[in-house]
Scaffold this motif. Structure first.
Motif, mmCIF file in Angstrom:
data_model
loop_
_atom_site.group_PDB
_atom_site.id
_atom_site.type_symbol
_atom_site.label_atom_id
_atom_site.label_comp_id
_atom_site.label_asym_id
_atom_site.label_seq_id
_atom_site.Cartn_x
_atom_site.Cartn_y
_atom_site.Cartn_z
ATOM 1 N N SER A 109 0.817 -1.210 0.000
ATOM 2 C CA SER A 109 0.000 0.000 0.000
ATOM 3 C C SER A 109 0.853 1.263 0.000
ATOM 4 O O SER A 109 0.506 2.242 -0.658
ATOM 5 C CB SER A 109 -0.940 -0.004 1.206
ATOM 6 N N ASP A 110 1.968 1.257 0.712
ATOM 7 C CA ASP A 110 2.830 2.444 0.766
ATOM 8 C C ASP A 110 3.880 2.448 -0.333
ATOM 9 O O ASP A 110 4.540 3.467 -0.549
ATOM 10 C CB ASP A 110 3.530 2.538 2.121
ATOM 11 N N LEU A 111 4.051 1.348 -1.007
ATOM 12 C CA LEU A 111 5.108 1.238 -2.009
ATOM 13 C C LEU A 111 4.913 2.221 -3.156
ATOM 14 O O LEU A 111 5.838 2.937 -3.535
ATOM 15 C CB LEU A 111 5.182 -0.191 -2.542
ATOM 16 N N GLN A 112 3.713 2.309 -3.703
ATOM 17 C CA GLN A 112 3.464 3.218 -4.817
ATOM 18 C C GLN A 112 3.627 4.667 -4.386
ATOM 19 O O GLN A 112 4.193 5.476 -5.122
ATOM 20 C CB GLN A 112 2.070 2.991 -5.394
ATOM 21 N N ALA A 113 3.177 5.001 -3.192
ATOM 22 C CA ALA A 113 3.322 6.376 -2.694
ATOM 23 C C ALA A 113 4.796 6.735 -2.522
ATOM 24 O O ALA A 113 5.218 7.843 -2.885
ATOM 25 C CB ALA A 113 2.577 6.537 -1.377
ATOM 26 N N ASN A 114 5.596 5.818 -2.000
ATOM 27 C CA ASN A 114 7.027 6.076 -1.812
ATOM 28 C C ASN A 114 7.737 6.233 -3.150
ATOM 29 O O ASN A 114 8.571 7.123 -3.322
ATOM 30 C CB ASN A 114 7.677 4.948 -1.013
ATOM 31 N N ILE A 115 7.419 5.369 -4.106
ATOM 32 C CA ILE A 115 8.048 5.448 -5.421
ATOM 33 C C ILE A 115 7.670 6.754 -6.102
ATOM 34 O O ILE A 115 8.523 7.428 -6.696
ATOM 35 C CB ILE A 115 7.660 4.231 -6.286
ATOM 36 N N THR A 116 6.400 7.132 -6.014
ATOM 37 C CA THR A 116 5.944 8.365 -6.641
ATOM 38 C C THR A 116 6.625 9.573 -6.010
ATOM 39 O O THR A 116 7.058 10.492 -6.717
ATOM 40 C CB THR A 116 4.413 8.494 -6.519
ATOM 41 N N ALA A 117 6.739 9.588 -4.694
ATOM 42 C CA ALA A 117 7.392 10.706 -4.007
ATOM 43 C C ALA A 117 8.867 10.795 -4.388
ATOM 44 O O ALA A 117 9.382 11.891 -4.653
ATOM 45 C CB ALA A 117 7.240 10.554 -2.495
ATOM 46 N N ASP A 118 9.556 9.661 -4.423
ATOM 47 C CA ASP A 118 10.971 9.660 -4.801
ATOM 48 C C ASP A 118 11.159 10.108 -6.250
ATOM 49 O O ASP A 118 12.077 10.870 -6.563
ATOM 50 C CB ASP A 118 11.579 8.262 -4.618
#
Length: 78
Positions: free
Chosen positions: A34-43
């Protein structure tokens, strides 16, 4: 002593029990993404912003250098 049939039966039972154990382990594996896509997008957004700023800075420096060079040219009157 084991004969060939007994050895084959033992191998078959061992393989079936290993397969059953593997199936139980596979069913219990849960991956939380669930947090993986948000982290990748932020990076990715941060990296793109940094690259954009570097390109703008480089372009600004090139323009400034070109302006200084054109101001330093001296035209000699003959």
């Amino acid at each position: 002593m084991f004969n060939l049939k007994s050895a084959f039966a033992l191998i078959l039972v061992s393989a079936l029990s290993f397969n059953a154990s593997a199936n139980v382990l596979v069913d219990e594996i849960v991956i939380d993404t669930s947090d993986l896509q948000a982290n990748i997008t932020a990076d990715l957004t941060a990296a793109m912003n940094k690259m954009h700023q570097e390109v703008l800075q480089e372009a600004t420096l090139l323009i400034a250098t070109d302006d200084v060079a054109s101001q330093q040219q001296v035209v000699k009157a003959e």
